[in-house]
Enzyme design. Structure first.
Site, PDB file in Angstrom:
ATOM      1  N   TRP A   1      -1.694   0.911  -1.595  1.00  0.00           N
ATOM      2  CA  TRP A   1      -1.445  -0.034  -0.503  1.00  0.00           C
ATOM      3  C   TRP A   1      -2.708  -0.716   0.012  1.00  0.00           C
ATOM      4  O   TRP A   1      -2.622  -1.680   0.775  1.00  0.00           O
ATOM      5  CB  TRP A   1      -0.735   0.661   0.657  1.00  0.00           C
ATOM      6  CG  TRP A   1      -1.365   1.949   1.119  1.00  0.00           C
ATOM      7  CD1 TRP A   1      -0.944   3.216   0.826  1.00  0.00           C
ATOM      8  CD2 TRP A   1      -2.521   2.116   1.949  1.00  0.00           C
ATOM      9  NE1 TRP A   1      -1.768   4.149   1.406  1.00  0.00           N
ATOM     10  CE2 TRP A   1      -2.740   3.502   2.112  1.00  0.00           C
ATOM     11  CE3 TRP A   1      -3.391   1.225   2.583  1.00  0.00           C
ATOM     12  CZ2 TRP A   1      -3.787   4.012   2.867  1.00  0.00           C
ATOM     13  CZ3 TRP A   1      -4.435   1.732   3.337  1.00  0.00           C
ATOM     14  CH2 TRP A   1      -4.623   3.111   3.471  1.00  0.00           C
ATOM     15  N   ASN A   2      -3.890  -0.256  -0.375  1.00  0.00           N
ATOM     16  CA  ASN A   2      -5.104  -0.808   0.243  1.00  0.00           C
ATOM     17  C   ASN A   2      -5.536  -2.144  -0.352  1.00  0.00           C
ATOM     18  O   ASN A   2      -6.186  -2.947   0.318  1.00  0.00           O
ATOM     19  CB  ASN A   2      -6.253   0.215   0.169  1.00  0.00           C
ATOM     20  CG  ASN A   2      -6.591   0.631  -1.249  1.00  0.00           C
ATOM     21  OD1 ASN A   2      -5.734   0.643  -2.138  1.00  0.00           O
ATOM     22  ND2 ASN A   2      -7.836   0.988  -1.471  1.00  0.00           N
TER      23      ASN A   2
ATOM     24  N   PRO B   1       5.417  -2.185  -6.276  1.00  0.00           N
ATOM     25  CA  PRO B   1       4.514  -2.387  -5.141  1.00  0.00           C
ATOM     26  C   PRO B   1       4.425  -1.136  -4.281  1.00  0.00           C
ATOM     27  O   PRO B   1       5.341  -0.297  -4.285  1.00  0.00           O
ATOM     28  CB  PRO B   1       5.171  -3.537  -4.353  1.00  0.00           C
ATOM     29  CG  PRO B   1       6.204  -4.121  -5.265  1.00  0.00           C
ATOM     30  CD  PRO B   1       6.620  -3.017  -6.171  1.00  0.00           C
TER      31      PRO B   1
ATOM     32  N   GLY C   1      -3.944   5.422  -7.093  1.00  0.00           N
ATOM     33  CA  GLY C   1      -3.386   6.190  -5.987  1.00  0.00           C
ATOM     34  C   GLY C   1      -4.179   7.450  -5.734  1.00  0.00           C
ATOM     35  O   GLY C   1      -5.305   7.609  -6.227  1.00  0.00           O
ATOM     36  N   SER C   2      -3.606   8.354  -4.992  1.00  0.00           N
ATOM     37  CA  SER C   2      -4.294   9.592  -4.635  1.00  0.00           C
ATOM     38  C   SER C   2      -4.264  10.589  -5.787  1.00  0.00           C
ATOM     39  O   SER C   2      -3.420  10.495  -6.695  1.00  0.00           O
ATOM     40  CB  SER C   2      -3.632  10.227  -3.411  1.00  0.00           C
ATOM     41  OG  SER C   2      -2.335  10.720  -3.747  1.00  0.00           O
TER      42      SER C   2
ATOM     43  N   GLU D   1      -6.314   6.025 -11.911  1.00  0.00           N
ATOM     44  CA  GLU D   1      -7.484   5.808 -11.049  1.00  0.00           C
ATOM     45  C   GLU D   1      -7.143   6.411  -9.704  1.00  0.00           C
ATOM     46  O   GLU D   1      -6.330   5.877  -8.949  1.00  0.00           O
ATOM     47  CB  GLU D   1      -7.791   4.309 -10.936  1.00  0.00           C
ATOM     48  CG  GLU D   1      -9.163   4.027 -10.351  1.00  0.00           C
ATOM     49  CD  GLU D   1      -9.107   3.666  -8.874  1.00  0.00           C
ATOM     50  OE1 GLU D   1      -9.530   4.529  -8.063  1.00  0.00           O
ATOM     51  OE2 GLU D   1      -8.668   2.570  -8.533  1.00  0.00           O
ATOM     52  N   LEU D   2      -7.747   7.562  -9.407  1.00  0.00           N
ATOM     53  CA  LEU D   2      -7.305   8.393  -8.290  1.00  0.00           C
ATOM     54  C   LEU D   2      -8.353   8.465  -7.180  1.00  0.00           C
ATOM     55  O   LEU D   2      -9.235   7.631  -7.093  1.00  0.00           O
ATOM     56  CB  LEU D   2      -6.929   9.778  -8.827  1.00  0.00           C
ATOM     57  CG  LEU D   2      -5.926   9.757  -9.994  1.00  0.00           C
ATOM     58  CD1 LEU D   2      -5.658  11.163 -10.513  1.00  0.00           C
ATOM     59  CD2 LEU D   2      -4.623   9.070  -9.600  1.00  0.00           C
TER      60      LEU D   2
ATOM     61  N   CYS E   1     -11.356   3.492  -2.248  1.00  0.00           N
ATOM     62  CA  CYS E   1     -11.557   4.760  -2.960  1.00  0.00           C
ATOM     63  C   CYS E   1     -13.029   5.042  -3.238  1.00  0.00           C
ATOM     64  O   CYS E   1     -13.407   6.185  -3.486  1.00  0.00           O
ATOM     65  CB  CYS E   1     -10.763   4.775  -4.252  1.00  0.00           C
ATOM     66  SG  CYS E   1     -11.128   3.401  -5.356  1.00  0.00           S
TER      67      CYS E   1
ATOM     68  N   GLU F   1     -11.043  13.904   0.736  1.00  0.00           N
ATOM     69  CA  GLU F   1     -11.046  12.459   0.956  1.00  0.00           C
ATOM     70  C   GLU F   1     -10.449  12.132   2.326  1.00  0.00           C
ATOM     71  O   GLU F   1      -9.401  12.648   2.708  1.00  0.00           O
ATOM     72  CB  GLU F   1     -10.254  11.751  -0.134  1.00  0.00           C
ATOM     73  CG  GLU F   1     -10.333  10.241  -0.044  1.00  0.00           C
ATOM     74  CD  GLU F   1      -9.658   9.530  -1.202  1.00  0.00           C
ATOM     75  OE1 GLU F   1     -10.112   8.420  -1.567  1.00  0.00           O
ATOM     76  OE2 GLU F   1      -8.690  10.088  -1.756  1.00  0.00           O
TER      77      GLU F   1
END
Length: 481
Positions: A151-152, A176, A228-229, A250-251, A284, A385
C-alpha cells in the site's frame, strides 16, 4: 475527488465483484470515506486468471519490441495524467503530494525502462561435446503471472511489475493493496485506452485471504511477484508450494544506518532525516536503526533530534509539509505498541512518541517524528520493522561493532554506510548482510539497479537486467544438425 467507486478490470471490461460487495477506502488525513473498491471473490480471481491465460500465447507471439511499444503507449498516457493520479495517491495513502508526483514519474520511468529492455532479451549458444550439435539456452516467459502490491507505493509497484512482465511476454493479474486500491484500479482506465489487448492485464481487488490466496494457489498461475511484509511472504511461500509456483518476493527491512567519525556530520544528519521520515517512514528501505561511532554520537544526535523536532507534520497537499499521516489506525496502534515497549525495555524517547497536538490532528492517522535513544541491540525496537516515522539510535565503538550489531537480525533488505575511508567502505560492502547498500547517499533505487533482499527480506528482486530476468525462465535446446 471524493466518493470514487471503482470496478474490477476483467478481460477488458469494468465490472462489479460477483458478490457486489465493496471495500471502504478511508482518507488517512481526515478519516472520511473517499471511495469504494470492489471486494472481489475467488470466482473473480479465477475469471482474471482464465482471461490472462487465454491472452498469453498470442501476446507472447508478438515481437518483444511490439509489446514494448504498447508499454510505452501506456507510459505516455500515465504521464499525461500525472497530476490526477498523484492527487488520488495522496487522497488514499496520505503521501505528500510532491512525493506522489514523484511516484507517478517513477511509475512512468519503470514502464519506459522495461520497454527499453525489449531488445536486450537474449539467449546463449553453448558448445556441445558431441559432433554436429549445439546447445541453445532460450529465455521464455512463464505465462500467467500475478502481481501483489503493497500500500505504500501502489502505482509505482504496479508499473514496476507490469512493465517487465509484459515486455517479456507474460500476462499479469494485478491485485491492488486493500488499503490503497483506488489508484491501481483507476490505472485500468489508461490500460483500457491503450492498444494493449484484452486479458493481458487484469486487475482484481479484494481480501488477501480470499482473492490473494486464490491467485497464489491456482494452478494457472506460473509466477507470483509480491511486495509486502516478511510475514505475508512466509504465508505466500507456503501457499505457492502446492503447485511449485515460481516466486519473486520483496519483503520487509530494518535498515542499519552506520555513521563513522570521519563522515561529514551535517550532511549525514540531513540524509538520516530524509531516509528516516520520508513518506512517514513507510518505505521498506527507511533508516530505522542508527549505529553512530561514539566519538561523534553526541554531536550527531543533538543535530538529528533538533531537525526531527523541526519537521512539519500536516496536510499532505501543502508544499510546506514534511510528514503526512500514516495509512490507517491499525498502523498507528502498532507504532504506539512499539514505542511503549521500547520505553518499558529502558529506552528514552528523545522526541515525538505519539500524536501531534492541535485541532488539525483530531481526525486522521497522525504520529510525530520520533527518535529513540539509550537503546541496546537486543531491544525489539532495534530488531523489528517499524514502518513509520520512528528512528532508534545507539553509539558503537567502531565499524566492527556496527557491522556485528547490524547483521544480528533475520532481515537483510538494505543498509547505509557513511565514511570517507575506502577500506572501511569495502569492509562494510563485503560484510553487511543485506541486498542493497547506500554508501554516502540517501535511499532510493535507480531503474537500472537491482532491488533485492537477503534472509527473510525476500528472494528474487526487481529493476535492471536482473529484475527483467526474473520474469523469464530458461529453456535448453539440444540441436543435432
Amino acid at each position: 475527488m471524493s466518493n470514487i467507486t471503482q470496478k474490477l478490470y476483467l478481460n477488458g471490461e469494468f465490472v462489479d465483484s460477483s458478490n457486489s460487495e465493496l471495500i471502504e477506502v478511508i482518507s488517512p488525513t481526515t478519516e472520511e470515506v473517499v471511495g469504494y473498491a470492489p471486494k472481489g471473490t475467488r470466482e473473480d480471481a479465477i475469471s482474471a486468471l482464465k482471461s490472462s491465460q487465454d491472452a498469453q500465447k498470442a501476446w507472447a507471439k508478438l515481437p518483444a519490441q511490439s509489446r514494448a511499444e504498447l508499454v510505452i503507449e501506456l507510459a505516455d498516457l500515465l504521464e499525461s495524467h500525472a497530476d490526477e493520479y498523484a492527487r488520488l495517491i495522496t487522497l488514499e495513502q496520505g503521501k505528500l503530494f510532491k512525493d506522489a508526483l514523484g511516484e507517478v514519474a517513477g511509475s512512468v520511468g519503470f514502464l519506459r525502462y522495461a520497454a527499453e529492455s525489449a531488445r536486450r532479451i537474449e539467449g546463449e549458444i553453448l558448445t556441445s561435446e558431441n559432433q554436429d550439435e549445439q546447445i541453445w539456452i532460450q529465455r521464455v516467459p512463464f505465462g500467467v503471472t500475478v502481481g501483489l502490491l503493497a500500500w505504500n507505493y501502489p502505482l509505482a509497484l504496479a508499473a514496476r511489475k507490469l512493465g517487465n512482465a509484459l515486455v517479456t511476454g507474460n500476462t499479469m493479474v494485478v491485485m491492488p493493496p486493500a488499503d490503497t486500491p483506488l489508484t491501481v484500479l483507476k490505472f485500468a482506465e489508461l490500460i483500457d485506452q491503450s492498444n494493449i489487448p484484452n486479458g493481458v492485464i487484469n486487475i482484481v481487488s479484494g481480501d488477501g485471504a480470499v482473492v490473494g490466496d486464490e491467485l497464489v494457489r491456482n494452478s494457472m498461475t506460473k509466477l507470483v511477484t509480491l511486495t509486502g511484509s516478511s510475514e505475508v511472504g512466509s504465508i505466500l511461500y507456503r501457499s505457492a508450494s502446492e503447485n511449485i509456483t515460481a516466486l519473486n518476493l520483496e519483503l520487509g527491512g530494518k535498515a542499519p544506518f552506520i555513521v563513522l567519525d570521519d563522515a561529514n556530520v551535517d550532511e549525514v544528519v540531513d540524509i538520516a532525516i530524509q531516509s528516516g521520515f520520508g513518506n512517514c517512514g513507510q518505505i521498506c528501505t527507511s533508516n530505522e536503526r542508527m549505529y553512530i561511532q561514539e566519538s561523534i554520537y553526541a554531536e550527531f544526535m543533538e543535530k538529528f533530534v533538533a531537525k526531527a523536532k523541526a519537521l512539519k507534520v500536516g496536510d499532505p497537499m501543502l508544499d510546506t509539509t514534511d510528514v503526512g499521516p500514516k495509512v490507517n489506525a491499525r498502523e498507528i496502534a502498532g507504532l504506539v505498541e512499539k514505542v511503549t515497549r521500547a520505553k518499558e525495555q529502558g529506552a528514552t524517547i528523545a522526541c515525538g512518541g505519539g500524536k501531534p497536538e492541535g485541532a488539525e490532528f483530531e481526525s486522521g492517522f497522525w504520529f510525530e517524528p520520533t527518535v529513540i535513544m539509550n537503546t541496546t541491540n537486543d531491544m525489539a525496537i532495534m530488531k523489528e520493522e517499524v514502518f513509520g516515522p520512528v528512528v532508534a539510535a545507539m553509539p558503537v565503538k567502531d565499524l566492527e561493532e556496527a557491522l556485528s550489531f547490524a547483521n544480528d537480525i533475520d532481515l537483510g533488505l538494505s543498509g547505509y554506510v557513511y565514511t570517507n575511508d575506502m577500506r572501511k567502505i569495502m569492509k562494510a560492502v563485503n560484510e553487511l548482510e543485506v541486498g542493497e547498500i547506500y554508501v554516502n547517499r540517501p535511499n532510493g533505487e535507480l531503474f537500472n539497479g537491482y532491488h533485492t533482499g537477503f534472509k527473510r527480506s525476500g528472494i528474487g528482486g526487481e529493476d535492471g537486467r536482473y529484475g527483467l530476468e526474473g520474469y523469464l525462465q530458461k529453456k535448453t535446446v539440444y540441436v543435432k544438425f
